[in-house]
Design a protein around this motif. Structure first.
Motif, PDB file in Angstrom:
ATOM      1  N   LEU A 143      33.894  43.842  51.235  1.00 27.90           N
ATOM      2  CA  LEU A 143      34.864  44.191  50.203  1.00 27.90           C
ATOM      3  C   LEU A 143      34.982  43.092  49.153  1.00 27.90           C
ATOM      4  N   PHE A 144      35.028  41.831  49.625  1.00 31.82           N
ATOM      5  CA  PHE A 144      35.189  40.718  48.693  1.00 31.82           C
ATOM      6  C   PHE A 144      33.949  40.517  47.839  1.00 31.82           C
ATOM      7  N   GLY A 198      31.362  42.521  47.284  1.00 31.07           N
ATOM      8  CA  GLY A 198      31.069  43.665  46.437  1.00 31.07           C
ATOM      9  C   GLY A 198      31.977  43.727  45.228  1.00 31.07           C
ATOM     10  N   THR A 199      33.250  43.505  45.443  1.00 35.79           N
ATOM     11  CA  THR A 199      34.222  43.535  44.339  1.00 35.79           C
ATOM     12  C   THR A 199      34.020  42.344  43.412  1.00 35.79           C
ATOM     13  N   ALA A 200      33.874  41.159  43.982  1.00 35.99           N
ATOM     14  CA  ALA A 200      33.740  39.948  43.163  1.00 35.99           C
ATOM     15  C   ALA A 200      32.478  39.998  42.308  1.00 35.99           C
ATOM     16  N   ALA A 202      30.860  42.628  41.392  1.00 32.75           N
ATOM     17  CA  ALA A 202      30.977  43.708  40.408  1.00 32.75           C
ATOM     18  C   ALA A 202      31.834  43.267  39.227  1.00 32.75           C
ATOM     19  N   ILE A 203      32.876  42.479  39.497  1.00 34.87           N
ATOM     20  CA  ILE A 203      33.754  42.011  38.420  1.00 34.87           C
ATOM     21  C   ILE A 203      33.087  40.894  37.619  1.00 34.87           C
ATOM     22  N   PRO A 228      26.782  44.531  37.860  1.00 35.22           N
ATOM     23  CA  PRO A 228      27.817  45.037  38.771  1.00 35.22           C
ATOM     24  C   PRO A 228      27.243  45.932  39.871  1.00 35.22           C
ATOM     25  N   ILE A 234      27.998  45.901  44.024  1.00 38.30           N
ATOM     26  CA  ILE A 234      28.391  47.083  44.792  1.00 38.30           C
ATOM     27  C   ILE A 234      27.362  47.363  45.889  1.00 38.30           C
ATOM     28  N   GLY A 249      27.903  44.963  48.732  1.00 37.59           N
ATOM     29  CA  GLY A 249      29.088  45.376  49.483  1.00 37.59           C
ATOM     30  C   GLY A 249      28.783  46.542  50.409  1.00 37.59           C
TER      31      GLY A 249
END
Length: 148
Positions: free
Chosen positions: A48-49, A51-53, A55-56, A64, A68, A71
């Motif tokens: 989660l971290f 993949g999100t980080a 992507a951001i 991005p 993903i 993640g």
């Protein structure tokens, strides 16, 4: 297989030493299962971290979609590792019940979960051993193609 079937009608008795060994194996299995569940939880958090980080943060170097993808890959690995750990946990729980209550049904169920644990782990290892040469070949080909 016939040898096992011909002996199936005979009762197998566990003596005190066998039960002691089963109890010790059960304790280690529970310890490994708890560590495994913690590891799966950490994998999910990393999935989660990261993949999100990624992507951001995505820039020209890291898109991005790669974040993903990483993640999702970690989530798939967590799901894959969950099942043998689940089987190991159930083996330990049923073995504890079998030893505590001298229950042959629980002993049979615990052996079923132990068999499932080893079967899943064995299949997973066979698949990974089959994938390693393919991955190495793709990496070598990628290195060769990048130098052209």
């Amino acid at each position: 297989m016939e040898e096992i079937n011909s002996k199936a009608n005979k009762a197998v008795e566990f003596n005190h030493e066998s039960l002691r060994h089963l109890e010790e194996a059960r304790k280690w299995a529970m310890f490994l299962a708890i560590l495994g569940f913690i590891g799966v939880g950490i994998l999910v958090l990393v999935a989660l971290f990261s993949g999100t980080a990624l992507a951001i943060i995505g820039d020209d170097f890291i898109s991005p979609a790669i974040g993903i993808g990483i993640g999702i890959l970690y989530l798939l690995i967590a799901v894959l590792y969950f099942f043998p750990i689940y089987y190991l946990f159930n083996f330990s729980s049923k073995a504890k019940q079998a030893v505590k209550e001298s229950d042959s049904k629980s002993l049979t169920e615990s052996m079923h979960f132990l068999k499932s644990h080893y079967k899943f782990t064995g299949i997973m290892i066979i698949v990974m051993l089959a994938l390693y040469p393919i991955i190495i070949l793709l990496l070598v080909l990628g290195g060769v193609m990048s130098n052209l």
